[in-house]
Design a protein around this motif. Structure first.
Motif, mmCIF file in Angstrom:
data_model
loop_
_atom_site.group_PDB
_atom_site.id
_atom_site.type_symbol
_atom_site.label_atom_id
_atom_site.label_comp_id
_atom_site.label_asym_id
_atom_site.label_seq_id
_atom_site.Cartn_x
_atom_site.Cartn_y
_atom_site.Cartn_z
ATOM 1 N N CYS A 62 0.855 -1.183 0.000
ATOM 2 C CA CYS A 62 0.000 0.000 0.000
ATOM 3 C C CYS A 62 0.893 1.235 0.000
ATOM 4 O O CYS A 62 1.756 1.386 0.875
ATOM 5 N N LYS A 63 0.709 2.103 -0.984
ATOM 6 C CA LYS A 63 1.520 3.315 -1.076
ATOM 7 C C LYS A 63 1.140 4.334 -0.006
ATOM 8 O O LYS A 63 1.893 5.266 0.245
ATOM 9 N N VAL A 64 0.000 4.154 0.642
ATOM 10 C CA VAL A 64 -0.453 5.095 1.670
ATOM 11 C C VAL A 64 0.159 4.759 3.030
ATOM 12 O O VAL A 64 0.733 5.617 3.697
ATOM 13 N N CYS A 65 0.057 3.480 3.445
ATOM 14 C CA CYS A 65 0.489 3.133 4.805
ATOM 15 C C CYS A 65 1.598 2.089 4.874
ATOM 16 O O CYS A 65 2.131 1.827 5.939
ATOM 17 N N GLY A 66 1.920 1.439 3.750
ATOM 18 C CA GLY A 66 2.992 0.453 3.751
ATOM 19 C C GLY A 66 2.560 -0.979 4.015
ATOM 20 O O GLY A 66 3.386 -1.884 4.044
ATOM 21 N N TYR A 67 1.261 -1.206 4.201
ATOM 22 C CA TYR A 67 0.759 -2.581 4.410
ATOM 23 C C TYR A 67 1.153 -3.453 3.220
ATOM 24 O O TYR A 67 1.095 -3.019 2.066
ATOM 25 N N CYS A 90 -7.419 -1.687 1.634
ATOM 26 C CA CYS A 90 -6.338 -1.969 2.576
ATOM 27 C C CYS A 90 -6.926 -2.160 3.971
ATOM 28 O O CYS A 90 -7.665 -1.293 4.452
ATOM 29 N N PRO A 91 -6.613 -3.273 4.630
ATOM 30 C CA PRO A 91 -7.186 -3.514 5.947
ATOM 31 C C PRO A 91 -6.640 -2.595 7.032
ATOM 32 O O PRO A 91 -7.210 -2.506 8.106
ATOM 33 N N GLU A 92 -5.556 -1.891 6.751
ATOM 34 C CA GLU A 92 -4.994 -0.991 7.768
ATOM 35 C C GLU A 92 -5.448 0.449 7.610
ATOM 36 O O GLU A 92 -5.693 1.126 8.592
ATOM 37 N N CYS A 93 -5.548 0.937 6.357
ATOM 38 C CA CYS A 93 -5.875 2.363 6.190
ATOM 39 C C CYS A 93 -7.099 2.616 5.312
ATOM 40 O O CYS A 93 -7.544 3.754 5.192
ATOM 41 N N GLY A 94 -7.629 1.568 4.664
ATOM 42 C CA GLY A 94 -8.823 1.726 3.852
ATOM 43 C C GLY A 94 -8.577 2.209 2.435
ATOM 44 O O GLY A 94 -9.522 2.510 1.714
ATOM 45 N N ALA A 95 -7.306 2.261 2.009
ATOM 46 C CA ALA A 95 -6.995 2.696 0.646
ATOM 47 C C ALA A 95 -7.496 1.663 -0.367
ATOM 48 O O ALA A 95 -7.461 0.460 -0.098
ATOM 49 N N PRO A 96 -7.940 2.110 -1.538
ATOM 50 C CA PRO A 96 -8.413 1.173 -2.567
ATOM 51 C C PRO A 96 -7.251 0.442 -3.243
ATOM 52 O O PRO A 96 -6.081 0.821 -3.089
ATOM 53 N N LYS A 97 -7.580 -0.589 -4.007
ATOM 54 C CA LYS A 97 -6.568 -1.394 -4.708
ATOM 55 C C LYS A 97 -5.651 -0.552 -5.573
ATOM 56 O O LYS A 97 -4.473 -0.880 -5.741
ATOM 57 N N GLU A 98 -6.156 0.544 -6.116
ATOM 58 C CA GLU A 98 -5.364 1.386 -7.008
ATOM 59 C C GLU A 98 -4.160 2.003 -6.299
ATOM 60 O O GLU A 98 -3.222 2.462 -6.950
#
Length: 52
Positions: free
Chosen positions: A5-10, A38-46
């Motif tokens: 995940c580019k937002v949180c690193g998951y 993303c199960p940690e921050c809710g970011a979409p697959k994109e």
């Protein structure tokens, strides 16, 4: 292949799946439903990128 995940690193690891959203181990990133987030921050697959 793992995806980060580019937002949180998951890290999504297909070997582990995602039990928080009912994704079975062995599910490839491409086979995740479009509604998966993303199960940690809710970011979409994109917001995920392939990592080595």
């Amino acid at each position: 292949m793992k995806y980060r995940c580019k937002v949180c690193g998951y890290i999504y690891d297909p070997a582990s799946g995602d039990n928080t959203q009912g994704i079975q181990p062995g599910t490839s990133f491409e086979d995740l439903p479009d509604t998966w987030v993303c199960p940690e921050c809710g970011a979409p697959k994109e917001e995920f990128e392939l990592i080595n």
